[in-house]
Scaffold this active site. Sequence first.
Site, PDB file in Angstrom:
ATOM      1  N   TYR A  51      52.854  53.908  41.352  1.00 29.38           N
ATOM      2  CA  TYR A  51      51.221  54.530  40.643  1.00 29.38           C
ATOM      3  C   TYR A  51      51.234  55.576  40.327  1.00 29.38           C
ATOM      4  CZ  TYR A  51      47.404  53.679  43.799  1.00 29.38           C
ATOM      5  OH  TYR A  51      46.834  52.992  44.696  1.00 29.38           O
TER       6      TYR A  51
ATOM      7  N   GLU B 151      65.132  56.476  33.300  1.00 32.78           N
ATOM      8  CA  GLU B 151      64.659  57.625  33.326  1.00 32.78           C
ATOM      9  C   GLU B 151      62.763  57.127  33.920  1.00 32.78           C
ATOM     10  OE1 GLU B 151      63.576  60.918  30.782  1.00 32.78           O
ATOM     11  OE2 GLU B 151      65.793  61.410  31.458  1.00 32.78           O
TER      12      GLU B 151
ATOM     13  N   ASP C 105      35.521  57.188  46.082  1.00 32.79           N
ATOM     14  CA  ASP C 105      35.642  55.545  46.063  1.00 32.79           C
ATOM     15  C   ASP C 105      34.792  54.947  45.321  1.00 32.79           C
ATOM     16  OD1 ASP C 105      38.343  54.318  46.230  1.00 32.79           O
ATOM     17  OD2 ASP C 105      37.513  53.753  48.054  1.00 32.79           O
TER      18      ASP C 105
ATOM     19  N   GLN D 140      49.657  63.164  42.361  1.00 31.47           N
ATOM     20  CA  GLN D 140      50.283  62.543  43.673  1.00 31.47           C
ATOM     21  C   GLN D 140      50.239  60.875  42.974  1.00 31.47           C
ATOM     22  OE1 GLN D 140      46.779  61.966  46.066  1.00 31.47           O
ATOM     23  NE2 GLN D 140      46.647  60.087  46.541  1.00 31.47           N
ATOM     24  N   ASP D 141      51.687  60.777  43.717  1.00 27.86           N
ATOM     25  CA  ASP D 141      52.689  59.652  43.363  1.00 27.86           C
ATOM     26  C   ASP D 141      51.726  58.619  44.366  1.00 27.86           C
ATOM     27  OD1 ASP D 141      53.575  60.314  41.042  1.00 27.86           O
ATOM     28  OD2 ASP D 141      55.777  59.717  42.238  1.00 27.86           O
TER      29      ASP D 141
ATOM     30  N   LYS E 224      36.537  45.174  51.796  1.00 27.25           N
ATOM     31  CA  LYS E 224      36.198  46.386  51.319  1.00 27.25           C
ATOM     32  C   LYS E 224      36.231  45.995  49.778  1.00 27.25           C
ATOM     33  CE  LYS E 224      38.103  50.551  49.238  1.00 27.25           C
ATOM     34  NZ  LYS E 224      39.233  51.447  49.378  1.00 27.25           N
ATOM     35  N   ASP E 225      37.205  44.889  49.546  1.00 27.07           N
ATOM     36  CA  ASP E 225      37.332  44.658  47.619  1.00 27.07           C
ATOM     37  C   ASP E 225      36.406  43.475  47.983  1.00 27.07           C
ATOM     38  OD1 ASP E 225      38.663  46.450  46.940  1.00 27.07           O
ATOM     39  OD2 ASP E 225      40.830  45.161  46.975  1.00 27.07           O
TER      40      ASP E 225
ATOM     41  N   HIS F  20      40.540  49.863  38.017  1.00 30.73           N
ATOM     42  CA  HIS F  20      42.153  49.378  37.604  1.00 30.73           C
ATOM     43  C   HIS F  20      42.766  48.178  39.198  1.00 30.73           C
ATOM     44  CE1 HIS F  20      46.360  49.689  39.614  1.00 30.73           C
ATOM     45  NE2 HIS F  20      46.469  48.799  38.242  1.00 30.73           N
TER      46      HIS F  20
ATOM     47  N   ARG G 155      44.616  42.604  44.671  1.00 33.94           N
ATOM     48  CA  ARG G 155      43.214  44.509  44.673  1.00 33.94           C
ATOM     49  C   ARG G 155      42.981  45.093  43.843  1.00 33.94           C
ATOM     50  NH1 ARG G 155      46.406  47.202  49.277  1.00 33.94           N
ATOM     51  NH2 ARG G 155      48.678  45.686  50.028  1.00 33.94           N
TER      52      ARG G 155
ATOM     53  N   HIS H 129      39.482  49.359  41.344  1.00 34.81           N
ATOM     54  CA  HIS H 129      38.956  50.267  41.633  1.00 34.81           C
ATOM     55  C   HIS H 129      38.965  51.205  41.046  1.00 34.81           C
ATOM     56  CE1 HIS H 129      41.782  48.882  45.761  1.00 34.81           C
ATOM     57  NE2 HIS H 129      40.036  48.821  45.546  1.00 34.81           N
TER      58      HIS H 129
ATOM     59  N   LYS I  18      45.724  56.563  35.463  1.00 37.18           N
ATOM     60  CA  LYS I  18      46.766  56.633  36.408  1.00 37.18           C
ATOM     61  C   LYS I  18      48.246  55.620  35.505  1.00 37.18           C
ATOM     62  CE  LYS I  18      43.823  54.337  39.646  1.00 37.18           C
ATOM     63  NZ  LYS I  18      43.125  53.120  40.852  1.00 37.18           N
TER      64      LYS I  18
ATOM     65  N   ARG J 221      77.355  47.562  35.716  1.00 42.26           N
ATOM     66  CA  ARG J 221      77.068  48.146  37.073  1.00 42.26           C
ATOM     67  C   ARG J 221      76.043  48.266  37.641  1.00 42.26           C
ATOM     68  NH1 ARG J 221      78.980  54.225  36.237  1.00 42.26           N
ATOM     69  NH2 ARG J 221      77.731  53.171  34.186  1.00 42.26           N
TER      70      ARG J 221
END
Length: 189
Positions: free
Chosen positions: A136, A28, A147, A51-52, A173-174, A123, A63, A66, A76, A23
């Site tokens: 994350y 988890e 930041d 926070q997710d 920004k990056d 990261h 990305r 950071h 994280k 199937r």
Amino acid sequence: MECQPTAIDGLYIIQPRIFEDSRGYFFESFSQKEFNRVLGPHLTEEIRFVQDNESMSSYGVMRGLHFQRPPFTQTKLVRCVRGSVLDVAVDLRKGSTTYGQHVAVELTEHNHLQFFIPKGFAHGFAVLSETAVFQYKCDEFYHPEADGGIAITDTSLGIDWKIPAQDAILSEKDKKHPLLSEFITPFTL
């Protein structure tokens, strides 16, 4: 769930138990109880994620790298739920014997690996597939005033992002983050 140490103390690759049959599969993706059992002995403090976050990006998007400055530092737990990314953590802990070094791991929708990144690391990730959905968990809320980042294209870091330079897509920004050599770390070991 299995926890694999990496070449840098504090960074762990997590392999969940996958149950597959005709199937499909089930696993988890997170259990606080299992997380505490497997990673708890390796941690100096209890981690509670609050926070997710989820992002969707196309091939070549990079990305990072950071972090959040104290007192809003973040731990994280990251994973790729669709596609594949090269995920990287760079040690920014003053006094660490691995300061400026990194660990890179390919996270894919097929290997289901997760990467645990504690406070004191920058990261980032690069999208290797046509598109990727990246999730994350963070143990601190986002605080824009805290930041920070270092340049994801800093060649002194020695990271092979597996993306040709002409295909790399970075945010404005990056593009403005300092090189590691210009960076004064707010993190201590």
